[in-house]
Scaffold this motif. Structure first.
Motif, short mmCIF file in Angstrom:
data_model
loop_
_atom_site.label_atom_id
_atom_site.label_comp_id
_atom_site.label_asym_id
_atom_site.label_seq_id
_atom_site.Cartn_x
_atom_site.Cartn_y
_atom_site.Cartn_z
N THR A 1 38.28 31.53 40.57
CA THR A 1 37.92 30.34 40.23
C THR A 1 37.65 30.14 39.28
OG1 THR A 1 35.85 30.14 40.89
CG2 THR A 1 36.77 29.19 42.99
N GLU B 1 33.82 34.03 42.28
CA GLU B 1 33.86 33.58 41.05
C GLU B 1 35.59 33.80 40.07
OE1 GLU B 1 31.57 35.64 38.34
OE2 GLU B 1 31.65 34.53 37.25
N LYS B 2 35.74 35.13 40.62
CA LYS B 2 37.13 35.87 40.37
C LYS B 2 38.09 35.22 40.80
CE LYS B 2 39.35 40.54 39.98
NZ LYS B 2 38.82 41.39 41.08
N ASP C 1 30.98 37.38 43.92
CA ASP C 1 31.78 37.46 42.54
C ASP C 1 33.36 37.20 43.13
OD1 ASP C 1 29.72 39.05 41.56
OD2 ASP C 1 30.57 40.93 43.00
N ILE D 1 34.63 30.20 37.85
CA ILE D 1 33.26 29.55 38.55
C ILE D 1 32.62 30.75 39.44
CG2 ILE D 1 31.38 27.73 39.05
CD1 ILE D 1 34.55 26.02 38.57
N ARG D 2 31.12 30.68 38.03
CA ARG D 2 30.40 31.89 39.52
C ARG D 2 28.96 30.28 40.42
NH1 ARG D 2 29.13 36.61 40.59
NH2 ARG D 2 27.81 37.55 41.03
#
Ligand code: UFG
Length: 333
Positions: A49, A46-47, A43, A51-52
């Protein structure tokens, strides 16, 4: 272009490398059994960048699970971070260290060969220089490790060199890390040791946070200017960028190649304490304690090879390392 598989990608160095790769446009797949990390790192990545990354909760030594991953994902290259890494624990549980670190590497190499993946970047350590005399240059003789953890790195380096020799299309990049510290400037990812930290910077951060009441400085009678040990501390974001450069190099060359990732500058334990106090405007109480078994007085890198062939150089300062480590410590409570 296929995807980049990060084994141990939820860990300290793996997660920072995932961020840098995603920001450079690479597609990232993470495989991690979470034995020393947590899934919420996905998570956080993802936060940072937007992107996950794809995530497989698997043990890399589990051949069936790893095969299933390779069957689903076109893996162009692997960065192999996964492994046990606590020096003292390796002395108490040598077989667990040899089994885990060697098995995972062998399973990975066999699976890569079956799927035609021909580039691997490996997390090695300056510990393979043993008690040689710094600055450590890549062509120095290795060995003389002081613990089983170090020997696993030494043995895996040999395995990778032999594998690259036998398969001329294989590219194996061996990265010898010096002392990675600090955290991402976002404060979202960093080093999160389980229990009492073994390493200096996480211990200092916990003293600053009031979790430990003082730092024990292990030995003040070494033959160094202030009597405490000298190490080459490198910001983890610089280190992560070094992986991106190494990956680029590996994708364009074959054979085995070794690179130090360090700054080339040494700092003593007391210099780190003072730098942390200054960067964060606080006091770190410490006491001089007996030497820790296996510690060498000096360790620092020769950095020219990475600079010349990878076009990479560490840029961040001790102040950045101390400030970012403390920001993460405060954020992670
Ligand atoms: N130190 C203290 N007090 C502590 C912790 C550490 O004084 O509570 C000192 C150590 O004695 C040493 C220095 O801080 O002089 C750095 O110690 P770390 O444990 O942070 O790092 P090391 O250099 O011992 O080991 C690191 C990695 C290993 C790797 C090695 C390679 O943790 O994985 O570098 O050189 F093998």
């Amino acid at each position: 272009m296929g995807k980049i598989l990060l084994t141990g990608g939820c860990g300290f160095i793996g997660s920072h490398t995932a961020v840098e790769l995603l920001q450079e446009g690479y597609e990232v797949v993470i495989a991690d059994n979470l034995s020393n990390s947590s899934a919420d790192v996905i998570d956080k990545i993802e936060k940072i960048t937007g992107i996950r990354p794809l995530f497989y909760e698997i043990d890399v030594a589990d051949a069936a699970a790893l095969t299933a991953l390779f069957a689903e994902q076109p893996v162009e290259a692997v960065i192999h971070f996964a492994g046990f890494k606590a020096v003292a624990e390796s002395v108490e549980r040598p077989l667990a260290y040899y089994r885990n670190n060697l098995d995972s590497t062998l399973t990975l190499l066999e699976t890569m060969a079956r799927y035609g993946t021909s580039c691997i970047v490996f997390s090695s350590s300056a510990t393979v220089y043993g008690d040689g005399v710094p600055p450590f240059s890549e062509d120095l003789k290795t060995g003389g490790c002081t613990n089983p953890y170090g020997w696993t790195k030494y043995m895996i380096e040999q395995i990778l060199k032999d594998a690259a020799h036998a398969a001329p299309s294989l590219s194996a990049i061996l990265l010898r890390y010096f002392n990675p510290v600090g955290a991402h400037a976002s404060g979202l990812i960093g080093e999160k040791p389980n229990g009492i930290p073994n390493n200096l910077m996480p211990f200092i951060s916990q003293v600053a946070a009031g979790i430990r009441d003082h730092l024990n400085v292990f030995g003040s009678d070494y033959p160094t200017p202030d009597g405490t040990c000298i190490r080459d501390y490198i910001h983890v974001v610089d280190l992560a960028k070094g992986h991106v450069a190494a990956l680029r190099y590996g994708l364009n060359h074959s054979g085995a190649e070794v690179f130090n990732l360090g700054t080339g500058k040494g700092s003593s334990v007391l210099e780190i304490v003072r730098a942390f106090e200054k960067a964060n405007d606080l006091k770190i109480p410490y006491e001089i304690a007996p030497r820790r078994a296996g510690d060498l007085p000096f360790s620092f890198a020769k950095t020219e090879k990475a600079e010349k062939l990878l076009g990479w150089k560490a840029e961040k300062t001790l102040e950045d390392m101390c400030r970012d480590a403390w920001r993460f410590e405060q954020n992670s409570r």
